[in-house]
Design a protein around this motif. Structure first.
Motif, short mmCIF file in Angstrom:
data_model
loop_
_atom_site.label_atom_id
_atom_site.label_comp_id
_atom_site.label_asym_id
_atom_site.label_seq_id
_atom_site.Cartn_x
_atom_site.Cartn_y
_atom_site.Cartn_z
N LYS A 13 -1.36 -11.90 -7.90
CA LYS A 13 -1.53 -10.56 -8.45
C LYS A 13 -1.54 -9.62 -7.26
O LYS A 13 -2.24 -9.86 -6.29
N ILE A 14 -0.75 -8.59 -7.34
CA ILE A 14 -0.65 -7.62 -6.25
C ILE A 14 -1.19 -6.29 -6.75
O ILE A 14 -0.71 -5.76 -7.75
N ASN A 15 -2.18 -5.74 -6.04
CA ASN A 15 -2.68 -4.43 -6.42
C ASN A 15 -1.97 -3.34 -5.60
O ASN A 15 -1.09 -3.64 -4.78
N GLY A 16 -2.34 -2.10 -5.81
CA GLY A 16 -1.69 -0.98 -5.13
C GLY A 16 -1.81 -1.04 -3.61
O GLY A 16 -0.87 -0.74 -2.88
N PHE A 17 -3.00 -1.42 -3.13
CA PHE A 17 -3.20 -1.52 -1.68
C PHE A 17 -2.26 -2.55 -1.07
O PHE A 17 -1.58 -2.28 -0.07
N ALA A 18 -2.19 -3.74 -1.67
CA ALA A 18 -1.33 -4.80 -1.15
C ALA A 18 0.13 -4.40 -1.21
O ALA A 18 0.89 -4.62 -0.27
N ARG A 19 0.54 -3.80 -2.33
CA ARG A 19 1.94 -3.37 -2.48
C ARG A 19 2.31 -2.34 -1.42
O ARG A 19 3.34 -2.44 -0.77
N THR A 20 1.44 -1.33 -1.24
CA THR A 20 1.70 -0.30 -0.23
C THR A 20 1.81 -0.92 1.16
O THR A 20 2.74 -0.62 1.92
N LEU A 21 0.88 -1.79 1.48
CA LEU A 21 0.89 -2.45 2.78
C LEU A 21 2.16 -3.27 2.98
O LEU A 21 2.83 -3.16 4.01
N LEU A 22 2.53 -4.05 1.99
CA LEU A 22 3.73 -4.89 2.09
C LEU A 22 4.99 -4.07 2.26
O LEU A 22 5.87 -4.41 3.06
N LEU A 23 5.11 -2.98 1.53
CA LEU A 23 6.31 -2.15 1.63
C LEU A 23 6.38 -1.45 2.98
O LEU A 23 7.46 -1.30 3.56
N LYS A 24 5.22 -1.03 3.52
CA LYS A 24 5.21 -0.43 4.85
C LYS A 24 5.61 -1.46 5.91
O LYS A 24 6.33 -1.14 6.85
N ILE A 25 5.16 -2.69 5.74
CA ILE A 25 5.54 -3.75 6.67
C ILE A 25 7.04 -4.00 6.58
O ILE A 25 7.72 -4.09 7.61
N GLU A 26 7.55 -4.09 5.37
CA GLU A 26 8.99 -4.33 5.21
C GLU A 26 9.81 -3.21 5.85
O GLU A 26 10.80 -3.48 6.54
N ARG A 70 1.82 -9.98 11.41
CA ARG A 70 2.61 -8.92 10.76
C ARG A 70 1.73 -8.12 9.80
O ARG A 70 1.80 -6.89 9.76
N LEU A 71 0.91 -8.81 9.04
CA LEU A 71 0.02 -8.15 8.08
C LEU A 71 -0.95 -7.22 8.81
O LEU A 71 -1.06 -6.04 8.47
N ALA A 72 -1.63 -7.75 9.80
CA ALA A 72 -2.65 -6.97 10.50
C ALA A 72 -2.05 -5.80 11.28
O ALA A 72 -2.58 -4.68 11.24
N ILE A 73 -0.96 -6.03 11.95
CA ILE A 73 -0.33 -4.96 12.73
C ILE A 73 0.21 -3.88 11.80
O ILE A 73 0.07 -2.68 12.07
N GLY A 74 0.80 -4.29 10.69
CA GLY A 74 1.25 -3.30 9.70
C GLY A 74 0.11 -2.45 9.21
O GLY A 74 0.22 -1.22 9.10
N GLU A 75 -1.03 -3.09 8.95
CA GLU A 75 -2.21 -2.34 8.49
C GLU A 75 -2.73 -1.43 9.60
O GLU A 75 -3.05 -0.27 9.36
N MET A 76 -2.80 -1.95 10.82
CA MET A 76 -3.31 -1.16 11.94
C MET A 76 -2.44 0.06 12.22
O MET A 76 -2.95 1.13 12.54
N MET A 77 -1.13 -0.10 12.10
CA MET A 77 -0.20 0.98 12.44
C MET A 77 0.01 1.97 11.29
O MET A 77 0.23 3.16 11.56
N PHE A 78 -0.02 1.50 10.05
CA PHE A 78 0.48 2.33 8.96
C PHE A 78 -0.50 2.61 7.83
O PHE A 78 -0.17 3.36 6.91
N ILE A 79 -1.69 2.05 7.88
CA ILE A 79 -2.71 2.34 6.87
C ILE A 79 -3.88 2.99 7.60
O ILE A 79 -4.78 2.32 8.11
N GLU A 80 -3.85 4.30 7.66
CA GLU A 80 -4.79 5.04 8.51
C GLU A 80 -6.24 4.96 8.06
O GLU A 80 -7.14 5.03 8.89
N GLU A 81 -6.49 4.79 6.76
CA GLU A 81 -7.87 4.81 6.30
C GLU A 81 -8.64 3.54 6.61
O GLU A 81 -9.85 3.47 6.42
N VAL A 82 -7.95 2.51 7.10
CA VAL A 82 -8.61 1.25 7.45
C VAL A 82 -8.85 1.23 8.96
O VAL A 82 -7.91 1.33 9.74
N PRO A 83 -10.12 1.09 9.39
CA PRO A 83 -10.39 1.00 10.83
C PRO A 83 -9.70 -0.22 11.45
O PRO A 83 -9.61 -1.29 10.82
#
Length: 131
Positions: A39-52, A83-96
């Motif tokens: 099951k993919i929620n909005g956060f996971a989908r956004t993160l995955l698409l930014k990584i892609e 890839r997951l962590a770097i994508g989050e670090m670079m492109f999901i600003e609200e996550v420290p």
């Protein structure tokens, strides 16, 4: 679904992507959801698409910070988690950044080895200093 659970689901998709280079992230998500595997929620989908959308930049960051390894030779679990962590670090600003690193290490402990977790932590620590 918690963000930790969403990250785990995103990791599963990224791990699958390593072995299915022909399919897009969206196709992998759709197929897995149809089969009721994830099951993919909005956060996971956004993160995955930014990584892609930024996979080359993310892989360049990995390549510039791994010592003694080429991206292609990294353990697949570690590569997907990096890839997951770097994508989050670079492109999901609200996550420290520290949260992204900690979550990645926990995922690595669950799916990889203790040595993998230490390695992922070191690579992410080096990348965090450049952000």
């Amino acid at each position: 679904m918690t963000r930790s659970e969403a990250r785990e689901q995103a990791f599963i998709v990224l791990f699958e992507k390593i072995f299915d280079e022909e399919s897009s992230i969206s196709e992998i998500i759709e197929n897995a959801q149809e089969a009721e595997l994830i099951k993919i929620n909005g956060f996971a989908r956004t993160l995955l698409l930014k990584i892609e959308d930024n996979l080359d930049k993310i892989d360049d960051s990995i390549e510039n910070n791994v010592r003694g390894w080429a991206v292609q030779r990294l353990p697949k679990v570690s590569l997907a988690i990096l890839r997951l962590a770097i994508g989050e670090m670079m492109f999901i600003e609200e996550v420290p950044v520290g949260v992204s690193v900690n979550e990645a290490v926990e995922l690595t402990k669950k799916y990889g080895t203790e040595d993998d977790a230490s390695y992922v932590n070191g690579v992410l620590g080096a990348i965090a200093k450049t952000l």
